[in-house]
Design a protein around this motif. Structure first.
Motif, short mmCIF file in Angstrom:
data_model
loop_
_atom_site.label_atom_id
_atom_site.label_comp_id
_atom_site.label_asym_id
_atom_site.label_seq_id
_atom_site.Cartn_x
_atom_site.Cartn_y
_atom_site.Cartn_z
N PHE A 1 76.00 63.39 51.67
CA PHE A 1 76.43 63.43 52.86
C PHE A 1 76.18 64.76 53.55
CE2 PHE A 1 80.40 64.70 55.40
CZ PHE A 1 80.15 63.77 56.55
N ALA A 2 76.46 65.85 52.73
CA ALA A 2 76.24 67.13 53.19
C ALA A 2 74.74 67.26 53.62
CB ALA A 2 76.56 68.09 52.27
N LEU A 3 73.92 66.77 53.04
CA LEU A 3 72.49 66.72 53.62
C LEU A 3 72.15 66.10 54.74
CD1 LEU A 3 70.55 66.74 50.05
CD2 LEU A 3 70.37 68.75 51.78
N ALA A 4 72.75 64.71 54.71
CA ALA A 4 72.58 63.98 55.90
C ALA A 4 73.27 64.53 57.21
CB ALA A 4 73.09 62.57 55.53
N LEU A 5 74.23 65.19 56.85
CA LEU A 5 74.94 65.81 58.36
C LEU A 5 74.39 66.97 58.62
CD1 LEU A 5 77.65 65.98 60.08
CD2 LEU A 5 78.61 67.39 58.20
N SER A 6 73.67 67.72 57.95
CA SER A 6 73.14 68.98 58.34
C SER A 6 71.81 68.75 58.88
CB SER A 6 72.84 70.30 57.16
OG SER A 6 71.97 69.42 56.24
N HIS A 7 71.13 67.71 58.37
CA HIS A 7 69.74 67.39 58.81
C HIS A 7 70.07 66.40 59.96
CE1 HIS A 7 68.21 68.48 54.87
NE2 HIS A 7 67.00 68.44 55.48
N GLY A 8 70.89 65.83 60.08
CA GLY A 8 71.23 65.13 61.42
C GLY A 8 71.52 66.04 62.63
N LEU A 9 72.33 66.81 62.26
CA LEU A 9 72.62 67.97 63.21
C LEU A 9 71.37 68.86 63.58
CD1 LEU A 9 76.28 69.37 62.23
CD2 LEU A 9 75.63 67.58 64.08
N LEU A 10 70.40 69.08 63.00
CA LEU A 10 69.39 69.56 62.97
C LEU A 10 68.46 68.86 64.11
CD1 LEU A 10 68.52 71.69 59.86
CD2 LEU A 10 68.94 72.79 62.08
N ALA A 11 68.47 67.58 63.71
CA ALA A 11 67.44 66.69 64.61
C ALA A 11 68.22 66.63 65.88
CB ALA A 11 67.42 65.12 63.76
N LEU A 12 69.28 66.53 66.16
CA LEU A 12 69.81 66.29 67.34
C LEU A 12 69.69 67.62 68.11
CD1 LEU A 12 71.96 64.75 69.03
CD2 LEU A 12 73.72 66.10 67.96
N ALA A 13 69.72 68.84 67.47
CA ALA A 13 69.48 69.95 68.25
C ALA A 13 68.21 70.05 68.74
CB ALA A 13 69.94 71.31 67.52
N ALA A 14 67.00 69.48 67.83
CA ALA A 14 65.68 69.44 68.30
C ALA A 14 65.62 68.54 69.45
CB ALA A 14 64.98 69.21 66.88
N LEU A 15 66.08 67.52 69.37
CA LEU A 15 65.66 66.44 70.43
C LEU A 15 66.41 66.94 71.79
CD1 LEU A 15 66.59 62.95 68.56
CD2 LEU A 15 64.50 64.01 69.34
N ARG A 16 67.51 67.44 71.71
CA ARG A 16 68.19 68.15 72.99
C ARG A 16 67.20 68.99 73.52
NH1 ARG A 16 74.46 68.48 73.50
NH2 ARG A 16 73.48 69.52 75.28
N LEU A 17 66.73 70.07 72.53
CA LEU A 17 65.78 71.09 73.07
C LEU A 17 64.40 70.48 73.74
CD1 LEU A 17 66.18 73.86 70.29
CD2 LEU A 17 66.80 73.95 72.67
N LEU A 18 64.12 69.52 73.02
CA LEU A 18 62.56 68.94 73.51
C LEU A 18 62.75 68.19 74.64
CD1 LEU A 18 61.15 67.73 70.22
CD2 LEU A 18 60.26 69.58 71.84
N ALA A 19 64.30 67.60 75.28
CA ALA A 19 64.41 66.83 76.07
C ALA A 19 64.93 67.76 77.41
CB ALA A 19 65.72 66.00 76.11
N ARG A 20 64.86 69.03 77.36
CA ARG A 20 64.97 69.54 78.36
C ARG A 20 64.01 69.83 79.58
NH1 ARG A 20 68.42 75.16 77.62
NH2 ARG A 20 67.26 75.79 79.23
N VAL A 21 64.45 69.87 80.82
CA VAL A 21 63.33 69.89 81.90
C VAL A 21 62.72 71.02 81.97
CG1 VAL A 21 63.12 69.40 84.53
CG2 VAL A 21 64.72 68.07 83.01
N ASP A 22 63.30 72.22 81.66
CA ASP A 22 62.54 73.57 81.94
C ASP A 22 61.77 73.91 80.76
OD1 ASP A 22 64.98 74.00 80.32
OD2 ASP A 22 65.42 75.89 81.25
N LEU A 23 61.64 73.15 79.88
CA LEU A 23 60.91 73.43 78.50
C LEU A 23 59.51 73.99 78.94
CD1 LEU A 23 60.98 73.51 75.52
CD2 LEU A 23 60.05 71.30 75.33
N ASP A 24 58.72 73.22 79.78
CA ASP A 24 57.38 73.33 79.99
C ASP A 24 57.23 74.12 81.25
OD1 ASP A 24 54.67 73.07 79.08
OD2 ASP A 24 54.36 71.40 80.21
#
Length: 62
Positions: free
Chosen positions: A5-28
């Motif tokens: 559970f701890a591994l799944a939660l931490s990796h899930g939060l990291l994946a969510l943060a990465a997806l939110r960063l990649l979805a930003r309009v001003d990234l490029d």
């Protein structure tokens, strides 16, 4: 069970943060003046190397 559970939660939060960063309009976008949230970028300042003198903690020659 707790370890999985701890591994799944931490990796899930990291994946969510990465997806939110990649979805930003001003990234490029480069060169816009207000890309930093309204703050102006300061030019890099170069510091001169300071050599300590005898009274500032310099080690005496042995």
């Amino acid at each position: 069970m707790v370890d999985i559970f701890a591994l799944a939660l931490s990796h899930g939060l990291l994946a969510l943060a990465a997806l939110r960063l990649l979805a930003r309009v001003d990234l490029d976008e480069e060169g816009r003046g207000d890309a930093g949230g309204g703050r102006k970028a300061r030019p890099a300042q170069r510091r001169k190397m300071r050599v300590p003198t005898q009274g500032e903690g310099a080690q005496p020659d042995a």
